[in-house]
Design a protein around this motif. Sequence first.
Motif, PDB file in Angstrom:
ATOM      1  N   GLU A  17       0.823  -1.215   0.000  1.00  0.00           N
ATOM      2  CA  GLU A  17       0.000   0.000   0.000  1.00  0.00           C
ATOM      3  C   GLU A  17       0.856   1.264   0.000  1.00  0.00           C
ATOM      4  O   GLU A  17       0.430   2.305  -0.520  1.00  0.00           O
ATOM      5  CB  GLU A  17      -0.954   0.000   1.194  1.00  0.00           C
ATOM      6  N   GLN A  20       1.805   1.774  -3.592  1.00  0.00           N
ATOM      7  CA  GLN A  20       0.658   2.240  -4.373  1.00  0.00           C
ATOM      8  C   GLN A  20       0.354   3.709  -4.125  1.00  0.00           C
ATOM      9  O   GLN A  20      -0.039   4.428  -5.051  1.00  0.00           O
ATOM     10  CB  GLN A  20      -0.564   1.375  -4.052  1.00  0.00           C
ATOM     11  N   GLN A  21       0.533   4.159  -2.900  1.00  0.00           N
ATOM     12  CA  GLN A  21       0.217   5.544  -2.575  1.00  0.00           C
ATOM     13  C   GLN A  21       1.355   6.501  -2.915  1.00  0.00           C
ATOM     14  O   GLN A  21       1.119   7.607  -3.407  1.00  0.00           O
ATOM     15  CB  GLN A  21      -0.137   5.654  -1.091  1.00  0.00           C
TER      16      GLN A  21
END
Length: 287
Positions: free
Chosen positions: A255, A258-259
């Motif tokens: 994550e 992804q961010q």
Amino acid sequence: MSEQLRLMHVHAHPDDESSKGAASTARYVAEGVDVLVVTCTGGERGSILNPKMDRPDVLANITEIRRQEMDAAREILGIRQEWLGFVDSGLPEGDPLPPLPEGCFGLMPVEKAAEPLVELMRRFRPHVVTTYDENGGYPHPDHIMCHKITVAAFEAAGDPDQYAGSGEPWQPRKLYYHHSFSRMRLLALNEAMEQRGLTSPYTEWLAEWDGDKSWDDRVTTRVECAEYFPVRDRALLAHATQIDPDGSWFAVPLEVHQQAWPTEDYELVTSHVATQRPEDDLFAGLR
């Protein structure tokens, strides 16, 4: 374009297709693009980088095992794949560097090594081709040779006067270089880890960074593909001799990737179609 779009990635070794551009590959496959990965060598001289696989039985069968790993990654990514059949050069170490092994890919004449790639380009007829920059992404002799033959084949494939016996001429429309390990990307991931109170695997790397400062400025194209990072990770893990699941490849949580940096980045080197930079699509100008 009314015909199916086609994308060719030219890589030096099995696993390069999963560590460079795999998420954007998975995105394009999901969009219906026909993707062919060309692997120049079998990775026969590659080191075993996963301690769990560093065993005599693996080393004794490394050529076949790396082919099996490539088969697994190919299925995960949903691509086609072809071997050019050249022999891995290995990564020379020492000062001075030892000579490369006789008959290896890194010692091949460019015009001869480019011939089977020209034939593949004319047969597959890609609209877009990707490979490494002039330094190979990093100075491995096979990566540098991969760059040389891809550029040569891209320029020759559409010329009927070159490689006359290698199929009907076909000129790919665009050529890109991968920009997988930019300083900007590592800085963004490093900062994101520190903001979350996590230990970053990039702190020391960034402190010792001695790369070309103009490298980041060469990026022209950022492909949004965070949704496909899990596919990339599965393809990486398929190369079990090369990727340690407990190592630095997976030290940054999914994550966070992804961010903090949701794209894979490329440099448009040659385009035979009109396109505006910056781009967000390798097929900009073609659809």
